[in-house]
Structure formats: C-alpha cells, structure tokens
Scaffold this motif. Structure first.
Motif, PDB file in Angstrom:
ATOM      1  N   PHE A   1      60.825 131.749  53.699  1.00 22.60           N
ATOM      2  CA  PHE A   1      61.073 133.030  53.047  1.00 22.60           C
ATOM      3  C   PHE A   1      61.727 134.074  53.954  1.00 22.60           C
ATOM      4  N   ASP A   2      61.358 134.096  55.222  1.00 24.23           N
ATOM      5  CA  ASP A   2      61.900 135.126  56.115  1.00 24.23           C
ATOM      6  C   ASP A   2      63.089 134.533  56.867  1.00 24.23           C
ATOM      7  N   ASP A   3      63.023 134.423  58.163  1.00 25.77           N
ATOM      8  CA  ASP A   3      64.146 133.908  58.946  1.00 25.77           C
ATOM      9  C   ASP A   3      63.957 132.428  59.251  1.00 25.77           C
ATOM     10  N   SER A   4      65.066 131.707  59.301  1.00 23.60           N
ATOM     11  CA  SER A   4      64.962 130.287  59.639  1.00 23.60           C
ATOM     12  C   SER A   4      64.551 130.116  61.095  1.00 23.60           C
ATOM     13  N   PHE A   5      65.208 130.885  61.985  1.00 22.77           N
ATOM     14  CA  PHE A   5      64.905 130.861  63.414  1.00 22.77           C
ATOM     15  C   PHE A   5      64.814 132.304  63.896  1.00 22.77           C
TER      16      PHE A   5
ATOM     17  N   THR B   1      64.247 132.407  48.324  1.00 21.96           N
ATOM     18  CA  THR B   1      63.957 133.653  49.037  1.00 21.96           C
ATOM     19  C   THR B   1      64.185 133.430  50.521  1.00 21.96           C
ATOM     20  N   ALA B   2      64.963 134.310  51.155  1.00 20.37           N
ATOM     21  CA  ALA B   2      65.210 134.158  52.594  1.00 20.37           C
ATOM     22  C   ALA B   2      65.879 135.405  53.134  1.00 20.37           C
ATOM     23  N   ASN B   3      65.662 135.682  54.417  1.00 23.62           N
ATOM     24  CA  ASN B   3      66.311 136.803  55.088  1.00 23.62           C
ATOM     25  C   ASN B   3      67.452 136.309  55.962  1.00 23.62           C
TER      26      ASN B   3
ATOM     27  N   ASN C   1      62.765 141.516  50.014  1.00 24.36           N
ATOM     28  CA  ASN C   1      62.694 142.779  49.267  1.00 24.36           C
ATOM     29  C   ASN C   1      63.873 142.934  48.302  1.00 24.36           C
ATOM     30  N   ALA C   2      64.548 141.807  48.037  1.00 19.21           N
ATOM     31  CA  ALA C   2      65.663 141.763  47.082  1.00 19.21           C
ATOM     32  C   ALA C   2      66.850 142.635  47.488  1.00 19.21           C
ATOM     33  N   SER C   3      66.963 142.953  48.780  1.00 19.28           N
ATOM     34  CA  SER C   3      68.121 143.720  49.247  1.00 19.28           C
ATOM     35  C   SER C   3      69.324 142.792  49.372  1.00 19.28           C
ATOM     36  N   VAL C   4      70.501 143.370  49.494  1.00 17.38           N
ATOM     37  CA  VAL C   4      71.710 142.554  49.595  1.00 17.38           C
ATOM     38  C   VAL C   4      72.207 142.458  51.027  1.00 17.38           C
ATOM     39  N   GLU C   5      71.459 143.043  51.981  1.00 20.05           N
ATOM     40  CA  GLU C   5      71.872 142.896  53.383  1.00 20.05           C
ATOM     41  C   GLU C   5      71.158 141.701  54.000  1.00 20.05           C
ATOM     42  N   TYR C   6      71.913 140.698  54.259  1.00 18.54           N
ATOM     43  CA  TYR C   6      71.368 139.554  54.979  1.00 18.54           C
ATOM     44  C   TYR C   6      72.510 138.941  55.781  1.00 18.54           C
ATOM     45  N   ASP C   7      72.152 138.246  56.847  1.00 18.73           N
ATOM     46  CA  ASP C   7      73.165 137.751  57.772  1.00 18.73           C
ATOM     47  C   ASP C   7      72.836 136.339  58.212  1.00 18.73           C
TER      48      ASP C   7
END
Length: 394
Positions: A228-232, A253-255, A288-294
């Motif tokens: 759900f959060d960061d892979s690494f 779901t993922a950041n 948090n359903a935001s559109v900023e992810y990298d």
C-alpha cells in the motif's frame, strides 16, 4: 550358485531398465513433518523442520539465539487481537534457507493486507539519525521487556542477523496500538553487511514492502508486489553497497516506488542499487487518493547511485519518474553529485523528473542518463514468486 547368478542378472536388468529411461526426472519433496505453535521469547536455539506452523503474538529471538526454519515451511499468523510479528533482536539470528521450488512462506490466515507485523530485524550497524545521532528509537512501536522502544544503531558494520533466502512475507503492515505507526513486510533496523538477504518477496502489505533504517546490509532479488505505501523505502543513512535486481509492481493502492531520505542529514556515503524495475498498474491510487506519486522520490538529503532502471505506469498529471522534493536535497545531493541515475528507461507518458517548485533539477554531467535499452531487474521465476497461481514477475 546358478540361482545366485540368475538373481544378480535379474537385478541388473531391472536397474538398467530404470536408469535408461528417457523420461524426465521429477523431484519428489518430502512431506511436511513439523507442526505446532510458535509463541513467546526464543531463549534457546531451535530448528523447525519442514512443516506448517502457527505464529501466536510477537515472537522475539533474543541475543545469542538462532532460530532456523527448513525449506518448504509455512508460518501462519492468526492472532485476531494484538500484534503478530517475528522480531530478531540485536545479537539474535534468523536462518531461513528456502529454495526456489520450496520457499519459506510467512502469511496470515485472513489474507487481508495489514493483518500482522512481518519480519523485523534489529542490529548495531552504523546509522545517521536526526541531528546526526548514532542511535535512534525504532518506529515500529514495539517495546522490549522493559517496556521501552527498541534502540538501533552502533558501530558494528558487519553485524550478522542471519540468512533469509527464498522467503515470502504476505499481508503484513499492521497498524499498532497508537493507530498511526505501521509495520512493513520486512523492516531492517541498522542491520549489518554480515546478514544475507536474497530472493525475498513482500506481498500485499498495508505499508512498505521493504524498509531499511540505516545499516550496511545489501539485498538482491527483491520483489515488492501490491504493497500500500512504498515498494522500497529507506532513511537514517542506509549505505548498502551491493544491491541488485529489485522489482516492484504497484496495484490498487500504492505511494512511491522508491522513497529515499536521510533524516535531513547530509552525508558522504550512499547505497548502490543496480537493475531496478518499477511498475504501476493503471488506476492505482495513493493511500490518501492524491495524484502526486513518483517512481523515485528523494527528500531530506536522501541519495544513492542507481543504474539500469526501467520505469513504467507513472502517468497521471502530477506523477513523475524522479522527484527532488526539497531545496536542501537539490543543493546538497543533486548538485553535490550524490544522486546518480544512469541507463534509465521511462515507458509511456511518464514525466521525466520534477523538483522543488519553480526549480528543475540540474544533474552534473553523466549523473542522469536516459536509455532505450535498459532491462531493469532480471530475476529467475519459480514457486517462490507465485501466489495463488499468479506469477508475480509477469
């Protein structure tokens, strides 16, 4: 004598018939033999033969103690109240030598992300904590027998917490009692270079797949799938120098693919990772359903040298392949030649990179290079990377 000669002749012909067949040899694995509950503190060395075990509560491997699990074992956490986790305290060792065909699987009975705490290892290798301190309180919310948070950090760069080979952790990332802190699939607190981490899978956890809190350990052939959060993720000046073949697939779901930080402390060392694949499925939202992810985000003076990188699927308006999150990281790490990304292939419409508002990062010559031929991670598939019939590498 004639009877003896005849018997030998018959046996010889039978042996010849068995060994001359052109049929392929199919390996036959012995059945699972072990079973039982694993609970409480481990205060004596023990080997768990291949079997199916239940993990009850937070199991702590104490200093000086080694727990060993045979290949093909499954450990299922099933506590419905409290926290299940396998904790290796500084000085303890966990030895899990699975194989590609017979991995060691740690899972949860419900198959729900965030159901238990995963594998948490503490060591005394160097870190750089906030304000440059050499030790820090662990963030997983666990306490020792005195009721205080575990400390990590030290001067033992070659700390050895054991061996993890062909190990899969499923459905970890449990929130602890404060309701905000979460555990990861694998958490490594100041773990040293004497520890072996190879062919590991973190599958559908509710926080990070793998997180390094300082230390000198390196890891190869890692798969982070559906976390759900960061892979690494890493911080505290982690400096593992021999990492290779990291594969992440974010879905649902993922950041971030990789979140890189160093507690806002500039430093003269950095991790090195070669052969990286970061993929994101269409429609995957942040927590948090935001559109900023990298795909890769650098912040708080995080750094590192990375090569042969394949990035795919980070295509929303505010997504980017590489983001430099703050001015201090741009000045201290990008301009300071402490972030290097070479042989980078970006598939689709992913934006190349972004930086501090109004500032485009300017990398020194040859510290950021694009490629059309980068392959990313090259990992050999097998049963260790298959869950419910799905090959995680496809």
């Amino acid at each position: 004598m004639k009877k003896l000669i005849l018997s030998i002749s018959i046996l010889a012909s039978m042996f010849t018939a068995c060994t001359s067949s052109d049929d392929p040899i199919i390996p036959v694995f012995p059945p699972a033999l072990g079973s039982g509950e694993i609970t409480g503190n481990a205060t004596a060395n023990k080997t768990y033969v291949k079997g199916n075990y239940t993990l009850n509560g937070t199991v702590k491997i104490k200093s000086g103690i080694t727990l060993t699990f045979d290949a093909g074992s499954t450990i299922t956490a099933d506590v419905t109240n409290g926290v299940d986790a396998l904790v290796i305290e500084n000085g303890g060792k966990l030895v899990m030598n699975g194989t590609a065909a017979e991995p060691i699987v740690m899972t949860h009975a419900t198959k729900v992300p965030g159901s238990w705490g995963g594998i948490i290892m503490y060591g005394n290798a160097p870190i750089v904590g906030a304000a440059s301190v050499a030790s820090a309180s662990a963030e997983d919310g666990l306490t020792n027998e005195a009721g205080t948070a575990y400390l990590y950090g030290g001067t033992n760069a070659t700390h050895n917490g054991g061996t993890l080979r062909y190990v899969r952790v499923e459905y970890a990332g449990k929130k602890i009692t404060d309701g905000t802190s979460e555990m990861n699939g694998f958490s490594f607190y100041s773990v040293g270079s004497g520890t072996v981490l190879e062919n590991l899978v973190s599958y559908k956890g509710a926080d990070d797949g793998f997180e390094f809190y300082g230390g000198t350990v390196s890891a190869s052939n890692l798969i982070s799938y559906g976390n759900f959060d960061d892979s690494f993720d890493w911080q505290d000046g982690w400096r593992g120098a021999n990492n290779s073949n990291w594969y992440a697939y974010q879905t649902g779901t993922a950041n971030f693919g990789m979140e890189v930080e160093s507690k806002s402390v500039d430093n003269a060392f950095w991790p090195v990772v070669t052969n990286i694949t970061l993929k994101r499925a269409s429609g995957t939202l942040t927590e948090n359903a935001s559109v900023e992810y990298d795909a890769i985000q650098f912040k708080k003076q995080g750094n590192g040298y990375f090569s042969n990188i394949l990035i795919s699927g980070y295509t929303d308006t505010n997504a980017t392949a590489v983001r430099i999150q703050d001015a201090a990281t741009n000045t201290g790490q990008v301009s300071g030649s402490k972030i290097k990304l070479t042989n980078v292939k970006i598939d689709g419409t992913t934006t190349q990179f972004a930086g501090v508002t109004g500032v485009t990062p300017v990398f020194p010559v040859d510290f950021y290079t694009l490629s059309t031929t980068a392959t990313g991670a090259t990992i050999t598939p097998g049963a260790w990377a298959v869950v419910d019939g799905v090959n995680l590498l496809q």
